[in-house]
Design a protein around this motif. Structure first.
Motif, PDB file in Angstrom:
ATOM      1  N   ASP A 263      14.781  14.466 -11.381  1.00 18.92           N
ATOM      2  CA  ASP A 263      14.780  13.166 -12.565  1.00 18.92           C
ATOM      3  C   ASP A 263      14.350  11.854 -11.570  1.00 18.92           C
ATOM      4  O   ASP A 263      13.594  11.086 -12.081  1.00 18.92           O
ATOM      5  N   VAL A 264      15.386  11.791 -10.591  1.00 20.59           N
ATOM      6  CA  VAL A 264      15.082  10.444  -9.800  1.00 20.59           C
ATOM      7  C   VAL A 264      13.811  10.374  -9.040  1.00 20.59           C
ATOM      8  O   VAL A 264      13.286   9.532  -9.182  1.00 20.59           O
ATOM      9  N   TYR A 265      13.387  11.615  -8.628  1.00 23.21           N
ATOM     10  CA  TYR A 265      12.117  11.631  -7.870  1.00 23.21           C
ATOM     11  C   TYR A 265      10.982  11.318  -9.046  1.00 23.21           C
ATOM     12  O   TYR A 265      10.136  10.175  -8.725  1.00 23.21           O
ATOM     13  N   ALA A 266      11.143  11.714 -10.235  1.00 26.72           N
ATOM     14  CA  ALA A 266      10.091  11.743 -11.225  1.00 26.72           C
ATOM     15  C   ALA A 266      10.085  10.324 -11.523  1.00 26.72           C
ATOM     16  O   ALA A 266       9.037   9.464 -11.538  1.00 26.72           O
ATOM     17  N   LEU A 267      11.143   9.560 -11.931  1.00 22.40           N
ATOM     18  CA  LEU A 267      11.207   8.089 -12.377  1.00 22.40           C
ATOM     19  C   LEU A 267      10.831   7.311 -11.203  1.00 22.40           C
ATOM     20  O   LEU A 267       9.970   6.442 -11.632  1.00 22.40           O
ATOM     21  N   GLY A 268      11.360   7.384 -10.293  1.00 23.55           N
ATOM     22  CA  GLY A 268      10.892   6.634  -8.939  1.00 23.55           C
ATOM     23  C   GLY A 268       9.474   6.397  -8.707  1.00 23.55           C
ATOM     24  O   GLY A 268       8.818   5.426  -8.454  1.00 23.55           O
ATOM     25  N   MET A 269       8.714   7.723  -8.844  1.00 25.22           N
ATOM     26  CA  MET A 269       7.481   7.701  -8.699  1.00 25.22           C
ATOM     27  C   MET A 269       6.791   7.016  -9.532  1.00 25.22           C
ATOM     28  O   MET A 269       5.668   6.133  -9.048  1.00 25.22           O
ATOM     29  N   VAL A 270       6.969   7.032 -10.827  1.00 21.54           N
ATOM     30  CA  VAL A 270       6.082   6.367 -11.908  1.00 21.54           C
ATOM     31  C   VAL A 270       6.384   4.833 -11.600  1.00 21.54           C
ATOM     32  O   VAL A 270       5.556   3.988 -11.570  1.00 21.54           O
ATOM     33  N   LEU A 271       7.677   4.434 -11.137  1.00 20.50           N
ATOM     34  CA  LEU A 271       7.870   3.042 -10.849  1.00 20.50           C
ATOM     35  C   LEU A 271       6.999   2.842  -9.638  1.00 20.50           C
ATOM     36  O   LEU A 271       6.388   1.678  -9.894  1.00 20.50           O
ATOM     37  N   LEU A 272       7.283   3.437  -8.720  1.00 23.60           N
ATOM     38  CA  LEU A 272       6.804   3.034  -7.555  1.00 23.60           C
ATOM     39  C   LEU A 272       5.013   2.855  -7.767  1.00 23.60           C
ATOM     40  O   LEU A 272       4.482   2.120  -7.318  1.00 23.60           O
ATOM     41  N   GLY A 273       4.473   3.712  -8.561  1.00 13.08           N
ATOM     42  CA  GLY A 273       3.123   3.835  -9.052  1.00 13.08           C
ATOM     43  C   GLY A 273       2.815   2.132  -9.432  1.00 13.08           C
ATOM     44  O   GLY A 273       1.675   1.963  -9.407  1.00 13.08           O
ATOM     45  N   LEU A 274       3.599   1.749 -10.079  1.00 12.81           N
ATOM     46  CA  LEU A 274       3.549   0.308 -10.867  1.00 12.81           C
ATOM     47  C   LEU A 274       3.158  -0.604  -9.885  1.00 12.81           C
ATOM     48  O   LEU A 274       2.217  -1.386  -9.885  1.00 12.81           O
ATOM     49  N   SER A 275       3.763  -0.551  -8.792  1.00 11.69           N
ATOM     50  CA  SER A 275       3.628  -1.421  -7.727  1.00 11.69           C
ATOM     51  C   SER A 275       2.613  -1.256  -6.999  1.00 11.69           C
ATOM     52  O   SER A 275       1.641  -2.075  -6.483  1.00 11.69           O
ATOM     53  N   THR A 276       2.021   0.046  -6.724  1.00 17.29           N
ATOM     54  CA  THR A 276       0.875   0.484  -5.970  1.00 17.29           C
ATOM     55  C   THR A 276      -0.462  -0.230  -6.821  1.00 17.29           C
ATOM     56  O   THR A 276      -1.198  -0.546  -6.257  1.00 17.29           O
ATOM     57  N   THR A 277      -0.250   0.150  -8.115  1.00 18.16           N
ATOM     58  CA  THR A 277      -1.250  -0.379  -9.031  1.00 18.16           C
ATOM     59  C   THR A 277      -1.509  -1.558  -8.890  1.00 18.16           C
ATOM     60  O   THR A 277      -2.702  -2.322  -8.549  1.00 18.16           O
ATOM     61  N   ALA A 278      -0.567  -2.481  -9.022  1.00 15.59           N
ATOM     62  CA  ALA A 278      -0.458  -3.761  -9.133  1.00 15.59           C
ATOM     63  C   ALA A 278      -1.114  -4.439  -7.757  1.00 15.59           C
ATOM     64  O   ALA A 278      -1.794  -5.184  -7.905  1.00 15.59           O
ATOM     65  N   GLY A 279      -0.653  -3.874  -6.666  1.00 20.63           N
ATOM     66  CA  GLY A 279      -1.185  -4.154  -5.496  1.00 20.63           C
ATOM     67  C   GLY A 279      -2.808  -3.932  -5.255  1.00 20.63           C
ATOM     68  O   GLY A 279      -3.414  -4.723  -4.760  1.00 20.63           O
ATOM     69  N   ALA A 280      -3.133  -2.815  -6.010  1.00 20.38           N
ATOM     70  CA  ALA A 280      -4.544  -2.696  -5.582  1.00 20.38           C
ATOM     71  C   ALA A 280      -5.365  -3.496  -6.571  1.00 20.38           C
ATOM     72  O   ALA A 280      -6.560  -3.673  -6.199  1.00 20.38           O
ATOM     73  N   VAL A 281      -5.056  -3.719  -7.960  1.00 25.08           N
ATOM     74  CA  VAL A 281      -5.512  -4.668  -8.907  1.00 25.08           C
ATOM     75  C   VAL A 281      -5.925  -5.920  -7.747  1.00 25.08           C
ATOM     76  O   VAL A 281      -6.894  -6.525  -7.920  1.00 25.08           O
ATOM     77  N   ASN A 282      -4.864  -6.593  -7.276  1.00 26.18           N
ATOM     78  CA  ASN A 282      -4.854  -7.913  -6.552  1.00 26.18           C
ATOM     79  C   ASN A 282      -5.670  -7.621  -5.520  1.00 26.18           C
ATOM     80  O   ASN A 282      -6.740  -8.856  -5.274  1.00 26.18           O
ATOM     81  N   PHE A 283      -5.845  -6.845  -4.602  1.00 27.81           N
ATOM     82  CA  PHE A 283      -6.958  -6.412  -3.494  1.00 27.81           C
ATOM     83  C   PHE A 283      -8.322  -6.233  -4.071  1.00 27.81           C
ATOM     84  O   PHE A 283      -9.126  -7.051  -3.328  1.00 27.81           O
ATOM     85  N   VAL A 284      -8.394  -5.540  -4.944  1.00 25.72           N
ATOM     86  CA  VAL A 284      -9.854  -5.575  -5.496  1.00 25.72           C
ATOM     87  C   VAL A 284     -10.474  -6.921  -6.159  1.00 25.72           C
ATOM     88  O   VAL A 284     -11.455  -7.279  -5.612  1.00 25.72           O
ATOM     89  N   VAL A 285      -9.430  -7.862  -6.817  1.00 25.60           N
ATOM     90  CA  VAL A 285     -10.173  -8.889  -7.381  1.00 25.60           C
ATOM     91  C   VAL A 285     -10.250  -9.874  -6.255  1.00 25.60           C
ATOM     92  O   VAL A 285     -11.296 -10.803  -6.321  1.00 25.60           O
ATOM     93  N   THR A 286      -9.259  -9.909  -5.296  1.00 24.41           N
ATOM     94  CA  THR A 286      -9.170 -10.697  -4.173  1.00 24.41           C
ATOM     95  C   THR A 286     -10.660 -10.503  -3.366  1.00 24.41           C
ATOM     96  O   THR A 286     -11.362 -11.537  -3.138  1.00 24.41           O
ATOM     97  N   PHE A 287     -11.054  -9.389  -3.057  1.00 24.67           N
ATOM     98  CA  PHE A 287     -12.199  -9.086  -2.230  1.00 24.67           C
ATOM     99  C   PHE A 287     -13.224  -9.637  -3.210  1.00 24.67           C
ATOM    100  O   PHE A 287     -14.435 -10.287  -2.617  1.00 24.67           O
ATOM    101  N   LEU A 288     -13.310  -9.295  -4.312  1.00 32.20           N
ATOM    102  CA  LEU A 288     -14.711  -9.705  -5.313  1.00 32.20           C
ATOM    103  C   LEU A 288     -14.697 -11.137  -5.447  1.00 32.20           C
ATOM    104  O   LEU A 288     -15.723 -11.870  -5.547  1.00 32.20           O
TER     105      LEU A 288
END
Lengths: 312, 124, 195, 644
Positions: D172-197
């Motif tokens: 459960d720790v792994y599962a929830l931790g990964m979903v949480l970490l996914g938010l961080s990764t996605t936020a970073g990805a959004v930022n890079f894509v828009v910055t590039f464009l």
């Protein structure tokens, strides 16, 4: 040499028609990739240390594109050839050249292998553990199941891996050219004792195999005595002995225990001392195993061991 | 503008993505169909569960390869039209050409897989 | 080179606020989430031997009404955004408020639909898929309504204007996305079983 | 009105009142307030680097314990359960908490500098993604001291990770931790894509963007499409474990293979996500030391994009042994062979660059050049595993372990350490120690090959992954001993590197603006750069703005000292996506506590979910949403500035 006594090696040995084409493929691919590494390494070293003319001309960005064109074109052709060869080998090992002589049901469990030989006559069916006997020179179909988690069936010298997945019935064929003992091992992480989930494939001449099968199909010899009643009270909940009332299905069938070379899925050789040890403290030898420690009075234990000796 | 030969944005996009799309369709559809046809439920099938399976998949492979070839031709035409005019559009055309070539190889190899491997084996 | 080479630049070209690009990337990632959800659904459905859906094809009436409500609400949002761009703030707020009302109706009807089911999320595989997928969507509807509520409040308070409609446009985009996803979910759970 | 104010063009002399004003506008508050509220991409980037490196060391210590346990047969340094938790934590730490975050650190720090911007597109989102990352890291590690850490390997196959076979909180720790970490990764990805464009300097049209940005751009697109698969997989598993759903429940027609599909649909793109930006670092740094531009900018950019695209269609090569029909496997075997073509392009581009250049053997160059050979070894062993029949033997043996370590250490760690050396003057304002740096390189390079090359042999001799011990008669004793020795040598190399970093931060020589004579925009800013990065937004006229005088054919001239002034509050320039024509002045947000507050509430939500604390969950959701509204609240000050 070190490699000679590595029973799970598949890079120097292939002992059946399901594994031999792969051994060739292995060597061809390995040679190509080693060559690639050497070529690139030499190019890199030359690029780093070659003598350079004194700086006279300004660098142009597009100089050197031919490197990419030539290098990539060569790589593409090499890869085309390798892929077609790989696909042809895949087709070759996907199925044997003729129908299987024998079907064996193998069920992977935490952490041992249940091996079942079917027969039309119910009296001829039997179940054993961690040891698969096959006749040589025949393709054998292994029907794979799992009762708990995912395991992987692997006898490297006879064939590649196939996962045993609960809910699915996978198949794998193996064939041994020569009589011998071929080691197998679970390779998918399946819990704490994943490391101790080995098995053996014993390939015998068809005559020997038939004799073995005949013997295995027989129920256990009826030995009477204290040991048997200890077994019935302590062990029969999990273990079965055909010909007696012991019909437990959680652990290996022990009808012909003494015909096996190893116990506890390859952990120890099958000797009286090891059996005694295993009964007393499996949780120390293989912690997490489904068998609990049995703290039997000395007399009962001696009787049980001598009873187990009769299971030939 | 004088550059009438210069390809439009739509054309450049098609050049960039066309061959890749052909491959992705072939690859994904081929994988999904063959997995279903040969392993429909809980155990492997002896024969494909879909009618004319081999023929259909082979045709799909050849159609996709031809499509990739077409996109390659289109991309190289675009590149020839614009290669001497520096700028972002030239760059896109160059990317389109390389992309098409790569995915032509990919489509051809995937088709080779379809032609070389039998759909289902009684063993699997 | 002369200074005239550099063009003058307006403060914030409203059509292309960074947030607008950001919303598209969010939609891309959310859309792939729903693709994976529907992939899981079809993957499991194709391999099951159970009757599917276990209670026969679902009744269509409520969900069709719901589909109508949601798609219509998108129109209201679209016109609301247009009104704002025409500097008609009150009309914009009113139209978005209607869309929120429709969204609320959708949520209530969906909850009613849930309560009519004789199974729960843990009854069987279909139940797990049905409640998880529609639940994910419902969560997105609620989130979208929250966004619309906030941006319409900002419009009423004068933060969002004709020249600064960025937040409204972004929220509208998200709402259209949530509606578009519903079409696929509706098709999967309500239309496909009849085919 | 607004237009009139917007057109100001000019130059700013260092030390002038205008420069001071820029400082005031962009500087974070002093002290802990500024520390918690800053949205400066450089601070965030350095935090990412430090935190990720910390996790590298944590994962490394776990690896060393594993290597001690395997040094000889039949050792019992750790129990089987401890061993399971060690290899799981080692894997997830290195893959999720080190490999991507460290690259996010580079990209965060460098993107605005190499693109000629004053910050990322969404500075607050940037802060948010860092906070979520560190909270998710803490979350994933929280149960480790209690002996309840995730214990099913990083790919966490069901049903072993399901409710029946794994009853503790571990998974459960792994599962929830990964979903949480996914938010961080996605936020970073959004930022890079828009910055590039959106945030490239005027004139930096697509063919002129610095080559390293292609890697992070491709990786960010990859994240946008791949992360939902794994977040969903873990979320469904969590539902199975806590709410009795049946997605992976075999008894009720759930499928064990669904997990493998969802996990690897994410997992394989992820491999490219954590190597493409690192390859970008090499493509960026290597030419600097070769004194010539990278050969084949376009093919290398293309190979980056194509690799990411192909990376989405090779996931089943992790599943060759699952019993899928041969035909199904053959598609993925072919695709996995094809994916080496773009890698060949990049390899030849790097070698040609060295060949035609005049290499200067500074420490960063050693790492970049050493990387090339590791890249090739890791790549070709990947070709072997791509061959379906061969992979049926190699799969789940130490051959794969060797392959993935060559890929992840060779293609991630070596470029990362090289990159830290390369940009160290920019990060710290100091030069590193050449002596210690060389020592670190040679120890790491030799230790790495000594440690990981024998793993190939262990694999060919049949040693399976994830066994906590092995008997002495298997032929694996020698290779394991050598591997253990090599891994400790490698660890020593990392230690020397860390010593060098700390030594140089305090004792290194002051760094000039452009110590390596590099061609890209970040080397026009002081070392370390001021909070506003660029006093004026530069105009970019070619691919290598700082080398325009010395190339035979520069397409145009950049203007670096004169440009848009943009000093009415925090401003930077928005440009068009393709041609980078000036399009808008972007009003950047002020520093804020909201990202931190929002990430605290969101992380607390995951704690609540783990503990099944309903009231806490509802409260944190409400507060989290409120803080998001506060975060995004429109700023009237903007319009006042615009009207002024």
């Amino acid at each position: 040499m070190l490699a000679m006594n590595a029973p799970l090696d598949y890079f120097l040995h292939a002992d059946g028609s399901a594994s031999k084409p792969v051994l060739t493929l292995d060597w061809v691919f390995a040679s190509i990739v080693v060559a690639v590494c050497i070529i690139v390494g030499v190019l890199l070293v030359m690029a780093l240390f070659r003598q350079r003319a004194p700086e006279t001309v300004l660098p142009r960005e597009d100089d050197g594109l031919s490197w990419i064109v030539v290098g990539t074109t060569l790589s593409v052709f090499a890869l085309l050839g390798m892929t077609v060869y790989m696909l042809a080998t895949l087709e070759q090992i996907s199925k044997p050249s003729r129908a299987p002589a024998l079907t064996i049901n193998v069920t992977a469990r935490q952490w041992w292998w249940q091996v079942e030989y079917g027969a039309d006559d119910p009296a001829k069916r039997f179940s054993t553990a961690n040891e698969i006997h096959i006749p040589t020179g025949e393709p054998i179909l292994i029907v794979l199941n799992s009762t708990d988690v995912i395991h992987t069936f692997w006898v490297p010298r006879l064939a590649g891996k196939t996962q045993a997945i609960p809910g699915l019935t996978n198949r794998q064929w193996i064939e041994a050219d020569q009589p011998g003992i071929y080691w197998g091992q679970c390779t998918e992480y399946c819990g704490v004792q994943h490391a101790h989930m080995a098995f053996k494939v014993v390939a015998e001449t068809p005559q020997d195999f038939d004799a073995w099968r005949e013997a295995q199909a027989k129920p256990a010899a009826l030995a009477e005595g204290g040991g048997r009643s200890v077994f019935m009270s302590q062990c029969s909940g999990c273990h079965a002995i055909r010909g007696t009332t012991a019909a437990g299905a959680y652990g290996p069938d022990l009808t012909h225990l003494q015909s096996r070379q190893l116990i506890a899925a390859g952990l120890m050789t099958n000797t009286q001392d090891h059996l005694s040890d295993w009964i007393s403290r499996p949780q120390e030898l293989k912690s997490g195993a489904r068998m609990p420690n049995f703290d039997l009075p000395a007399g009962d234990k001696a009787a049980l061991l001598s009873y187990l000796q009769t299971l030939r | 503008m004088e550059q009438t030969a210069s390809p439009g944005t739509f054309r450049l996009t098609v050049d960039l993505c066309g061959a890749a799309a052909a491959w992705i369709i072939l690859h994904t559809a081929g994988f999904a169909l063959s997995s279903y046809a040969c392993y429909p439920h809980n155990s492997p099938a002896r024969e494909p569960m879909l009618p004319h399976f081999g023929l259909a998949l082979g045709s799909l492979g050849i159609i996709c390869t031809l499509a990739a070839l077409l996109f390659c031709w289109s991309a190289s035409a675009s590149w020839r039209g614009i290669r001497n005019t520096p700028g972002a559009r030239r760059f896109m055309a160059g990317m389109g050409l390389l992309m098409s070539l790569l995915f032509l190889v990919a489509t051809a190899l995937t088709t080779a897989a379809i032609l070389l491997i039998s759909p289902c084996s009684p063993w699997k | 080179m002369s200074e005239s080479m550099l063009p003058t630049v307006p403060v914030r070209n409203e059509a292309r606020l960074s947030g607008w690009f950001g919303m598209w990337t969010l939609i891309a990632t959310e859309a792939s989430l729903f693709v994976y959800l529907l992939f899981s659904y079809y993957y499991l459905k194709l391999q099951t031997d159970q009757p599917w859906p276990p209670e026969g094809p679902p009744r269509l009436l409520l969900s069709s009404v719901n589909t109508f409500l949601l798609l219509t609400s998108s129109l209201f949002v679209y016109f609301g955004e247009r009104k704002l761009k025409q500097d008609r703030k009150k009309a914009a707020v009113a139209l978005i408020a209607i869309a929120i009302a429709f969204g609320t109706a959708f949520v209530l009807i969906q909850l009613k639909e849930w309560s009519r089911k004789s199974f729960s999320i843990s009854t069987h595989l279909y139940g797990s898929l049905y409640f998880t997928i529609t639940g994910f969507h419902l969560l997105h509807v609620v989130l979208g309504m929250g966004m619309l509520a906030v941006v319409s409040a900002w419009t009423a308070m004068g933060y969002c204007t004709k020249s600064e409609h960025g937040p409204v446009s972004a929220a509208a985009l998200y709402w259209h996305f949530v509606d578009a996803v519903w079409i696929f979910i509706f098709g999967t759970f309500f239309i496909v079983p009849y085919l | 009105m607004a237009e009139a104010q917007a057109a100001q063009i000019g130059s700013i002399v260092p030390g002038s009142p205008e420069e001071k004003r820029l400082h005031e506008i962009w500087e974070a508050e002093p002290g802990w307030r500024g520390w918690l509220s800053t949205t400066d991409h450089k601070s965030i980037g350095l935090r990412y680097l430090f935190t990720a490196f910390f996790f590298l060391i944590a994962g490394g210590i776990e690896a060393l314990i594993i290597r001690l346990q395997l040094a000889r047969p039949n050792l019992s340094l750790v129990t089987p359960e401890q061993y399971a938790q060690l290899f799981t934590m080692h894997g997830l730490t290195m893959i999720f908490l080190y490999a991507l975050p460290i690259l996010s650190g580079f990209s965060n720090y460098l993107w605005p500098l190499v693109l000629g911007s004053r910050d990322m597109a969404f500075p607050r989102l940037n802060a948010f993604s860092y906070w979520i990352f560190i909270f998710a890291g803490a979350f994933l590690y929280a149960s480790f001291p209690l002996g309840q850490a995730p214990n099913d390997g990083w790919f966490n196959y069901v049903p072993f990770s399901g409710p029946v076979y794994n009853v503790g909180p571990n998974i459960d720790v792994y599962a929830l931790g990964m979903v949480l970490l996914g938010l961080s990764t996605t936020a970073g990805a959004v930022n890079f894509v828009v910055t590039f464009l959106r945030l490239r300097a005027p004139g930096m049209s697509i063919p002129r963007v610095p080559i390293m940005t292609w890697g992070t751009l491709a990786a960010s697109f990859g994240n946008l499409f791949a992360v939902p698969a794994v977040s969903l997989a873990f979320f469904l598993l969590w539902l199975d474990r806590n709410f009795g759903t049946h997605f992976f429940d075999i008894a009720h027609d759930g499928k064990a293979l669904l997990w493998q599909h969802l996990f690897w649909i994410f997992g394989h793109p992820w491999v490219y996500v954590i190597v493409l930006p690192a390859m970008g670092i090499v493509s960026m740094g290597l030419p600097t030391f070769c004194r010539r531009p990278l050969v084949g900018y376009m093919p290398v950019a293309l190979s980056t994009v194509a690799t990411m695209l192909l990376g989405f269609e090779v996931w089943v090569h992790h599943m060759f042994a699952t019993g899928l029909p041969s035909l199904s496997l053959s598609f993925f075997g072919a695709a996995s062979m094809i994916i080496s073509i773009p890698s060949a392009v990049a390899t030849f581009a790097w070698i040609a660059t060295i060949w035609l250049g005049r290499p200067v053997f500074k420490v960063p160059f050693l790492f970049f050049a050493g990387f090339i050979i590791l890249f090739v070894i890791g790549g070709v062993s990947g070709v072997m595993t791509a061959a379906v029949p061969l992979d049926l033997q190699l799969n789940d043996t130490y051959f794969v372990v060797a392959h993935l370590h060559y890929v992840l250490l060779g293609i991630n760690v070596f470029p990362v350490v090289g990159g830290i050396y390369y940009w160290f003057p920019k990060f710290s304002g100091r030069m590193n120690s050449e002596k210690l740096g060389r020592l670190a390189f040679w120890i790491m390079f030799i230790g790495f090959n000594l440690g990981f090359f024998p793993m190939h042999i262990a694999g060919l001799l049949g040693m399976p992954r994830r066994i906590y011990t092995y008997p002495p008669n298997m032929g694996w004793d020698t290779v394991n001993m050598v591997t253990t020795a090599g891994s400790f040598l490698f660890a020593l190399g990392v230690l020397v590197f860390v010593i060098d970093v700390f030594y140089s931060i305090y004792k290194g020589a002051k760094a000039p603006i452009n110590p390596w004579d590099a061609p890209s925009l970040e080397w026009t800013t002081p070392s370390p750069p001021p909070p506003y990065n660029f006093a004026v937004i530069p105009f970019v006229g070619s691919r290598y703005p700082l080398w325009e005088g010395r190339l035979a054919e520069a397409e145009g001239r950049s203007r670096l000292d004169e440009g848009y002034l943009l000093m009415n509050g925090r401003e930077t320039l928005g440009t068009t996506a393709m041609h980078a024509e000036p399009d808008a002045i972007l009003k950047m947000p002020a520093d804020s506590y909201f990202p931190l507050v929002a990430s605290i509430f969101i992380s607390a939500l995951f704690v609540a979910l783990l503990l099944h604390a309903l009231i806490m969950a509802i409260t944190t959701v409400a507060l989290g949403l409120l803080s998001l509204v506060g975060w995004l609240w429109p700023r009237p000050v903007l319009r006042m500035e615009a009207a002024a």
